[in-house]
Design an enzyme around this catalytic site. Structure first.
Site, PDB file in Angstrom:
ATOM      1  N   SER A 106       0.933  -1.109   0.103  1.00  0.00           N
ATOM      2  CA  SER A 106      -0.101  -0.059   0.011  1.00  0.00           C
ATOM      3  C   SER A 106       0.763   1.098   0.035  1.00  0.00           C
ATOM      4  O   SER A 106       1.907   1.303   0.458  1.00  0.00           O
ATOM      5  CB  SER A 106      -0.957   0.032   1.153  1.00  0.00           C
ATOM      6  OG  SER A 106      -1.580   1.443   1.296  1.00  0.00           O
ATOM      7  N   TYR A 130      -2.423   5.361  -4.294  1.00  0.00           N
ATOM      8  CA  TYR A 130      -3.338   6.451  -4.275  1.00  0.00           C
ATOM      9  C   TYR A 130      -3.069   7.680  -4.906  1.00  0.00           C
ATOM     10  O   TYR A 130      -1.972   8.074  -5.014  1.00  0.00           O
ATOM     11  CB  TYR A 130      -3.701   6.684  -2.575  1.00  0.00           C
ATOM     12  CG  TYR A 130      -4.301   5.750  -1.909  1.00  0.00           C
ATOM     13  CD1 TYR A 130      -5.593   5.195  -2.234  1.00  0.00           C
ATOM     14  CD2 TYR A 130      -3.670   5.100  -0.920  1.00  0.00           C
ATOM     15  CE1 TYR A 130      -6.252   4.167  -1.566  1.00  0.00           C
ATOM     16  CE2 TYR A 130      -4.264   4.195  -0.073  1.00  0.00           C
ATOM     17  CZ  TYR A 130      -5.445   3.661  -0.401  1.00  0.00           C
ATOM     18  OH  TYR A 130      -6.169   2.884   0.298  1.00  0.00           O
ATOM     19  N   THR A 156      -5.875   2.366  -6.949  1.00  0.00           N
ATOM     20  CA  THR A 156      -7.188   2.207  -6.177  1.00  0.00           C
ATOM     21  C   THR A 156      -8.088   3.479  -6.633  1.00  0.00           C
ATOM     22  O   THR A 156      -7.521   4.532  -6.503  1.00  0.00           O
ATOM     23  CB  THR A 156      -7.011   2.325  -4.722  1.00  0.00           C
ATOM     24  OG1 THR A 156      -6.366   1.022  -4.310  1.00  0.00           O
ATOM     25  CG2 THR A 156      -8.359   2.558  -3.928  1.00  0.00           C
ATOM     26  N   LYS A 252      -8.438  -0.904  -8.874  1.00  0.00           N
ATOM     27  CA  LYS A 252      -9.252  -1.575  -7.766  1.00  0.00           C
ATOM     28  C   LYS A 252     -10.196  -0.586  -7.347  1.00  0.00           C
ATOM     29  O   LYS A 252     -10.099   0.721  -7.148  1.00  0.00           O
ATOM     30  CB  LYS A 252      -8.329  -1.576  -6.645  1.00  0.00           C
ATOM     31  CG  LYS A 252      -8.738  -2.210  -5.357  1.00  0.00           C
ATOM     32  CD  LYS A 252      -7.902  -2.290  -4.333  1.00  0.00           C
ATOM     33  CE  LYS A 252      -8.102  -2.924  -3.141  1.00  0.00           C
ATOM     34  NZ  LYS A 252      -8.943  -2.207  -2.240  1.00  0.00           N
ATOM     35  N   HIS A 276     -13.764  -2.021  -0.980  1.00  0.00           N
ATOM     36  CA  HIS A 276     -12.751  -1.647  -0.100  1.00  0.00           C
ATOM     37  C   HIS A 276     -13.036  -2.237   1.374  1.00  0.00           C
ATOM     38  O   HIS A 276     -12.913  -1.627   2.488  1.00  0.00           O
ATOM     39  CB  HIS A 276     -12.799   0.240   0.104  1.00  0.00           C
ATOM     40  CG  HIS A 276     -11.305   0.722   0.411  1.00  0.00           C
ATOM     41  ND1 HIS A 276     -10.629   1.214  -0.504  1.00  0.00           N
ATOM     42  CD2 HIS A 276     -10.780   0.999   1.453  1.00  0.00           C
ATOM     43  CE1 HIS A 276      -9.625   1.756  -0.134  1.00  0.00           C
ATOM     44  NE2 HIS A 276      -9.793   1.509   1.017  1.00  0.00           N
TER      45      HIS A 276
END
Length: 401
Positions: A106, A130, A156, A252, A276
């Site tokens: 992440s 992100y 994402t 995603k 999520h």
């Protein structure tokens, strides 16, 4: 304690991990209805048992975006993984490497991209991105992922704004976390966790701290992260990231058929049907019930993966039967990590694989490549268009004839 299921690992992690971090992983937004539905709806799908099939040789191997995998499972990107266990991202990546499945790091990880690359001896892993308002920082993240030999980028799309997560608010969880008196008292009851954290220098957001101008202490880091998620994210940004990255791109957060089509048009190599983990829009459908319509709409043009609620190998098999090329585990991995570090993650993966292998065999299939909707029986009302039949005990294949 004899560990036989992911639930056993969850209970052990709950005892060993400080409450604020355990509840960060094990919670959803608002009423948590979608969070609960992700698991519940898997349980309502029935399996078709077959007998007198030669089961001597079975194969769960597959591919996800061109990567060979020991089973159709990848480790999902999870924020603050290194707060479940010291050096958590490195340990989980090592376990994934050992087992033969992808690990996804992440953006909001404790261990940095470089930490994980060094900790896995340069073994390829995936990086989840992100989109921040600071596009120069996004470009640097992409460049760092390339330099670290990341072999796919997971973008994402469903965190332009953050869902209201009541447990996190009550626990005072932020990025980085605030250790209130209540939290400190709870942390003091977790000596194993404390000892591990005392032995590592990695206790902040490693992909951000030291990589952003003006962010040189914990207060400025918290302020920066709070204002950086970009609500203007759109499909043009996806195309820009695809161009900057140049490699396999996985999107995603897809829940809608029209968004799936737009993802294909934007040049994605795969999509992840995901809500999520029930942490964003409460009241959204479970991932497993959203999956088949998306597979039917775009599955012939793009790989369709899914995450949300996968707690067993049976769940993996059901998702594959409904058309998923791969599945992702977040909480199941975190439970293993919190319970026992790298070996706990390995234990979680072994449990999932054994359950997948045995269930596939009970359904009369010997290769994951041969698993389709024919192993399922109608059960969940929202899946009836995809599992046709006059009664719950009617197999899909027979009902379609």
């Amino acid at each position: 304690m004899t560990i036989t299921s992911i639930e056993d690992l969850r209970l052990m992690a709950k005892r060993r991990v400080p409450r604020m971090f355990y509840e960060y992983a094990d919670s959803g937004s608002w009423t948590e209805s979608t969070y609960r539905a992700n698991e519940r709806d898997f349980g309502q799908i029935l399996l078709r048992q077959r007998v007198a099939v030669d089961l001597a040789r079975r194969d769960t191997r597959s591919t996800m975006v061109g990567h060979e995998v020991a089973m159709p499972v990848a480790i999902a990107p999870t924020g603050l993984t290194g707060m479940q266990h010291a050096d958590g991202e490195i340990l989980a990546a090592r376990a994934a490497k050992r087992f033969g499945i992808p690990f996804t790091l992440s953006t909001m990880s404790i261990c940095s991209i470089e930490d994980v690359a060094q900790g896995t001896d340069g073994h390829p892993f995936w990086f989840q991105l992100y989109v921040m308002r600071d596009r120069a920082f996004v470009e640097r993240l992409i460049a760092r992922a390339k330099a670290a030999n990341c072999s796919a980028l997971v973008l994402t799309l469903d965190l332009q704004i953050s869902g209201q997560r009541h447990k996190d608010l009550k626990n005072g969880l932020s990025a980085p976390p605030r250790l209130t008196l209540r939290n400190l008292l709870n942390v003091a009851t977790k000596p194993r966790w404390l000892l591990g954290m005392a032995g590592t220098p990695r206790r902040t957001l490693g992909n951000i701290f030291g990589h952003v101008t003006g962010v040189d202490e914990m207060g400025s880091l918290s302020e920066w992260t709070a204002r950086q998620f970009d609500p203007t994210l759109n499909w043009n940004d996806v195309r820009w990231i695809k161009e900057k990255w140049g490699g396999p791109l996985i999107l995603k957060g897809i829940q809608d058929v029209e968004d799936a089509r737009l993802a294909v048009n934007a040049g994605a190599d795969a999509i992840i049907v995901s809500n999520h983990g029930g942490r964003q829009l409460d009241g959204a459908p479970s991932s497993i019930t959203a999956l088949p319509a998306i597979v039917d709409a775009v599955g012939s043009r793009i790989e369709v993966h899914m995450d949300g609620g996968v707690r067993s190998g049976q769940d993996v098999l059901k998702a594959v039967a409904l058309g998923a090329r791969g599945t992702y585990i977040g909480r199941a991995m975190l439970y293993g990590l919190g319970a026992g570090g790298e070996e706990g993650v390995m234990q979680a993966l072994r449990i999932l694989h054994k359950e997948l292998d045995l269930t596939m065999a009970f359904c009369g299939r010997t290769s994951i490549a041969d698993v389709d909707r024919g192993i399922l029986l109608r059960a969940v009302p929202s899946l009836e268009p995809y599992l046709p039949g006059a009664a719950a005990a009617v197999p899909v294949a027979a009902a379609a004839e």
